[in-house]
Design an enzyme around this catalytic site. Structure first.
Site, PDB file in Angstrom:
ATOM      1  N   LYS A 172      52.311  49.429  46.513  1.00  0.00           N
ATOM      2  CA  LYS A 172      53.030  48.288  46.876  1.00  0.00           C
ATOM      3  C   LYS A 172      53.281  47.496  45.660  1.00  0.00           C
ATOM      4  O   LYS A 172      52.150  46.814  45.448  1.00  0.00           O
ATOM      5  CB  LYS A 172      52.316  47.625  47.988  1.00  0.00           C
ATOM      6  CG  LYS A 172      53.011  46.374  48.683  1.00  0.00           C
ATOM      7  CD  LYS A 172      52.327  45.196  47.912  1.00  0.00           C
ATOM      8  CE  LYS A 172      53.201  43.659  48.429  1.00  0.00           C
ATOM      9  NZ  LYS A 172      53.705  43.332  47.178  1.00  0.00           N
ATOM     10  N   GLU A 248      40.855  45.176  39.827  1.00  0.00           N
ATOM     11  CA  GLU A 248      40.909  44.831  38.540  1.00  0.00           C
ATOM     12  C   GLU A 248      41.546  43.531  38.650  1.00  0.00           C
ATOM     13  O   GLU A 248      42.761  43.408  38.900  1.00  0.00           O
ATOM     14  CB  GLU A 248      42.006  45.782  37.713  1.00  0.00           C
ATOM     15  CG  GLU A 248      41.683  47.126  37.663  1.00  0.00           C
ATOM     16  CD  GLU A 248      40.457  47.506  36.819  1.00  0.00           C
ATOM     17  OE1 GLU A 248      40.323  46.614  36.106  1.00  0.00           O
ATOM     18  OE2 GLU A 248      40.124  48.695  36.750  1.00  0.00           O
ATOM     19  N   CYS A 282      45.848  39.823  31.622  1.00  0.00           N
ATOM     20  CA  CYS A 282      44.543  39.695  32.269  1.00  0.00           C
ATOM     21  C   CYS A 282      43.499  39.699  31.190  1.00  0.00           C
ATOM     22  O   CYS A 282      42.433  39.136  31.294  1.00  0.00           O
ATOM     23  CB  CYS A 282      44.148  40.715  33.278  1.00  0.00           C
ATOM     24  SG  CYS A 282      44.326  42.575  32.781  1.00  0.00           S
ATOM     25  N   GLU A 382      41.668  30.483  34.196  1.00  0.00           N
ATOM     26  CA  GLU A 382      42.577  31.544  33.482  1.00  0.00           C
ATOM     27  C   GLU A 382      44.349  30.979  33.423  1.00  0.00           C
ATOM     28  O   GLU A 382      44.497  30.359  34.364  1.00  0.00           O
ATOM     29  CB  GLU A 382      42.972  32.840  34.371  1.00  0.00           C
ATOM     30  CG  GLU A 382      43.530  33.888  33.609  1.00  0.00           C
ATOM     31  CD  GLU A 382      43.451  35.155  34.619  1.00  0.00           C
ATOM     32  OE1 GLU A 382      43.616  34.997  35.831  1.00  0.00           O
ATOM     33  OE2 GLU A 382      43.829  36.309  34.125  1.00  0.00           O
TER      34      GLU A 382
HETATM   35  P1  NAP Z   1      48.494  38.404  42.912  1.00  0.00           P
HETATM   36  O1  NAP Z   1      48.977  37.247  43.708  1.00  0.00           O
HETATM   37  O2  NAP Z   1      46.888  38.424  43.269  1.00  0.00           O
HETATM   38  O3  NAP Z   1      49.213  39.572  43.245  1.00  0.00           O
HETATM   39  C1  NAP Z   1      49.063  40.828  42.955  1.00  0.00           C
HETATM   40  C2  NAP Z   1      49.476  41.801  44.053  1.00  0.00           C
HETATM   41  O4  NAP Z   1      48.667  41.561  45.313  1.00  0.00           O
HETATM   42  C3  NAP Z   1      50.924  41.705  44.354  1.00  0.00           C
HETATM   43  O5  NAP Z   1      51.536  42.907  44.652  1.00  0.00           O
HETATM   44  C4  NAP Z   1      50.771  40.927  45.594  1.00  0.00           C
HETATM   45  O6  NAP Z   1      52.238  41.055  46.213  1.00  0.00           O
HETATM   46  C5  NAP Z   1      49.622  41.706  46.173  1.00  0.00           C
HETATM   47  N1  NAP Z   1      49.041  40.372  47.322  1.00  0.00           N
HETATM   48  C6  NAP Z   1      49.274  39.279  47.226  1.00  0.00           C
HETATM   49  N2  NAP Z   1      48.619  38.641  48.405  1.00  0.00           N
HETATM   50  C7  NAP Z   1      48.045  39.643  49.150  1.00  0.00           C
HETATM   51  C8  NAP Z   1      47.372  39.987  50.281  1.00  0.00           C
HETATM   52  N3  NAP Z   1      46.947  39.017  50.929  1.00  0.00           N
HETATM   53  N4  NAP Z   1      46.847  41.129  50.738  1.00  0.00           N
HETATM   54  C9  NAP Z   1      47.426  42.033  49.848  1.00  0.00           C
HETATM   55  N5  NAP Z   1      48.151  42.140  48.923  1.00  0.00           N
HETATM   56  C10 NAP Z   1      48.512  40.695  48.286  1.00  0.00           C
HETATM   57  O7  NAP Z   1      48.433  38.304  41.352  1.00  0.00           O
HETATM   58  P2  NAP Z   1      49.416  38.119  40.415  1.00  0.00           P
HETATM   59  O8  NAP Z   1      49.658  36.593  40.354  1.00  0.00           O
HETATM   60  O9  NAP Z   1      50.666  38.997  40.739  1.00  0.00           O
HETATM   61  O10 NAP Z   1      48.815  38.715  39.022  1.00  0.00           O
HETATM   62  C11 NAP Z   1      48.188  37.822  38.162  1.00  0.00           C
HETATM   63  C12 NAP Z   1      46.564  38.097  38.221  1.00  0.00           C
HETATM   64  O11 NAP Z   1      46.305  39.517  38.092  1.00  0.00           O
HETATM   65  C13 NAP Z   1      45.738  37.502  37.223  1.00  0.00           C
HETATM   66  O12 NAP Z   1      44.677  36.910  37.656  1.00  0.00           O
HETATM   67  C14 NAP Z   1      45.646  38.481  36.168  1.00  0.00           C
HETATM   68  O13 NAP Z   1      44.490  38.302  35.395  1.00  0.00           O
HETATM   69  C15 NAP Z   1      45.374  39.706  37.189  1.00  0.00           C
HETATM   70  N6  NAP Z   1      45.545  41.058  36.463  1.00  0.00           N
HETATM   71  C16 NAP Z   1      44.727  41.820  36.111  1.00  0.00           C
HETATM   72  C17 NAP Z   1      44.558  42.836  35.368  1.00  0.00           C
HETATM   73  C18 NAP Z   1      43.362  43.610  35.402  1.00  0.00           C
HETATM   74  O14 NAP Z   1      43.582  44.786  35.048  1.00  0.00           O
HETATM   75  N7  NAP Z   1      41.968  43.063  35.669  1.00  0.00           N
HETATM   76  C19 NAP Z   1      45.795  43.155  35.126  1.00  0.00           C
HETATM   77  C20 NAP Z   1      46.967  42.526  35.307  1.00  0.00           C
HETATM   78  C21 NAP Z   1      46.701  41.187  36.131  1.00  0.00           C
HETATM   79  P3  NAP Z   1      53.280  39.864  46.223  1.00  0.00           P
HETATM   80  O15 NAP Z   1      53.534  39.873  44.924  1.00  0.00           O
HETATM   81  O16 NAP Z   1      54.425  40.407  47.282  1.00  0.00           O
HETATM   82  O17 NAP Z   1      52.561  38.531  46.364  1.00  0.00           O
END
Ligand code: NAP
Length: 479
Positions: A172, A248, A282, A382
């Protein structure tokens, strides 16, 4: 361009018939209308993956490796097209998108080999009539939920180990960037991957799609990259089916520069770590902790380099810093800068929006803040934007205390020439990844992941494939 769900080896519209717009964050131009998958589409994908699992896990690892290598070759062949798509979806500069394609393919190449080394064990038994064996078996269907900031690499970082282990998968992708994942699916079909081994369900309602991962016994592993907030939701949901999760999550990386550091290397490292993808990674440096003796020289050189960065549309020639992914991302970065300035920090460069001809106003001038203290929001949260807060420190103990004073623990960076200090910092920093005089430590061969609120489990390295394997103990009475 592929815009439908990829289920059971075919591109199919969402069952509801609905679609949603994917827009270029630089221009707001519509890139495509994409199928708006939902719970029933995701359930169909899980069922397809479950049907494909028995055959996929049974073929020789060397055969699975051929599929993965072939897919990687096709990604290299189509690198320019994939990079352009990636840049359109998430706004990153084309040069970075090209690097991402190669990085993404490296997970397939590396796990193609690692899948051949899923060795078992024999254990000397105390009863001579028995033989004790330990097998490592693929756990079942794996689900992957990926973020928008690395639309290609976050898919293959999960797909490489899962498929090499013998699992089948449902992905997804983030709603902002589904096209890259669908492009990989199309290449996987061209590479001859059997139907159902890889499935991709894009959609706006992430919670409903992920319901399909938790209401079945087929899915035995859920791998998530994204925010800590969503990670917590998934960890709670994993209790229902007692399913394994890898998380992650967010980071808040300290970038520590000691007086004895090579200044050129530290500034080059700071630029590479902070401004990749406009600071939306991240592992990017979130706090620059700089020892007092080198502080002014570092700030002067760093400011000059940051002020020279070219901001623009990711697809335009020479762009080094693209837009923020959306208005909320821009507002968050702006709020962090405003909070720091109000509490006494100073912007040595940047601090305001950047105007880019013919584009949205989602661009921010790369910013350096000095005089930052732990009371400021940017020191604790962050930022996910092109903002570099600098804070001076006196002793190694101060640096460690400041660096570890966070619930996050993904990546930390240290610039110094002192060998004994390198050992102490490597051991005492509470982080999953420590870069010593190295601002870009991520690579397919090494375990990537965090501690504390930055996550559970590892991706990459020989450890990454373990997430997808169950241990099976066989006790064999031979006499
Ligand atoms: P996010 O809002 O958590 O979204 C990530 C994924 O989760 C998207 O596919 C999103 O779908 C999905 N999602 C959202 N709500 C959900 C729910 N209730 N149930 C299941 N899936 C759900 O994060 P983001 O804003 O896209 O990404 C930024 C964050 O990711 C930052 O905090 C960054 O540090 C972290 N990150 C971490 C790493 C690592 O390796 N540690 C790497 C990259 C990014 P939708 O897009 O449809 O909402």
């Amino acid at each position: 361009m592929h815009t439908a769900c990829f289920v059971d080896g075919a591109f199919v519209p969402a069952r509801s018939g609905r679609t949603f717009a994917v827009r270029n964050p630089a221009t707001d131009a519509e890139v495509a209308q994409v199928a708006d998958g939902w719970l029933d589409d995701a359930r169909a994908a899980v069922e397809a993956a479950a049907r494909a699992f028995p055959a996929w896990k049974s073929i020789a690892a060397i055969e699975r490796a051929r599929h993965l290598r072939r897919l990687a070759e096709l990604m290299h062949r189509d690198a320019e097209r994939l990079a352009d798509l990636c840049s359109q979806e998430c706004g990153k500069p084309l040069a970075e998108a090209r690097t991402e394609v190669a990085y993404a393919a490296s997970f397939l190449e590396w796990y193609a080999e690692e899948g051949k080394r899923v060795y078992g064990e024999t254990i000397p038994a105390s009863d001579q009539a028995k033989r004790l064996l330990v097998l490592r078996r693929p756990c079942g269907v794996a689900a992957a939920i990926t973020p928008w900031n690395f639309p290609i690499a976050m898919v293959t970082r999960k797909m490489g180990p899962a498929l090499a282990a013998g699992c089948t998968q449902v992905v997804k992708p983030a709603e902002q960037t589904p096209l890259s994942a669908l492009a990989i699916a199309a290449l996987a079909a061209e590479a001859g991957l059997p139907a159902g081994v890889l499935n991709v369900v894009p959609g706006l309602d992430a919670a409903s799609i992920s319901d399909a991962f938790f209401d079945t016994l087929h899915v035995r592993h859920v791998s998530f990259t994204g925010s800590t907030e969503v990670g917590r939701i998934l960890l709670r949901r994993s209790a229902e089916q007692v399913v394994r999760v890898s998380l992650e999550l967010g980071g808040h990386a300290p970038f520590i520069v000691f007086d004895d550091a090579d200044l050129d290397a530290a500034v080059a490292g700071a630029m590479a770590s902070k401004f990749r993808n406009a600071g939306q990674t991240c592992v990017c440096a979130n706090r620059f902790l700089v020892q007092r003796g080198i502080h002014d020289a570092f700030v002067e050189r760093f400011t000059a380099a940051v002020a020279a960065l070219k901001v623009g549309d990711g697809r335009a020639d020479g762009t080094q810093v693209g837009p923020l992914i959306d208005d909320a991302g821009l507002r968050k970065a702006e709020a962090h800068v405003a909070d720091a300035l109000a509490r006494g920090a100073r912007a040595t460069t940047g601090g305001t929006r950047a105007r880019v001809e013919g584009c949205t106003d989602r661009f921010m001038r790369p910013t350096v803040l000095t005089g930052v203290t732990p009371a400021m929001t940017c020191f604790r949260e962050e930022t996910f934007g092109p903002v570099a807060p600098v804070c001076a420190f006196d002793s190694e103990g101060d640096a460690l205390r400041l660096a570890n004073d966070t619930p996050y623990g993904l990546a930390a960076y240290v610039f110094t020439k002192d060998g004994a200090r390198i050992v102490r910092m490597s051991e005492e920093l509470q982080y999953g990844i420590v870069g010593i005089n190295d601002a870009l430590p991520a690579t397919a061969q090494a375990p990537f992941g965090g501690v504390k609120h930055s996550g559970l489990g590892r991706e990459g390295g020989r450890q990454g494939i373990e997430e997808y394997l169950d241990l099976r103990y066989v006790s064999w009475r031979v006499g």
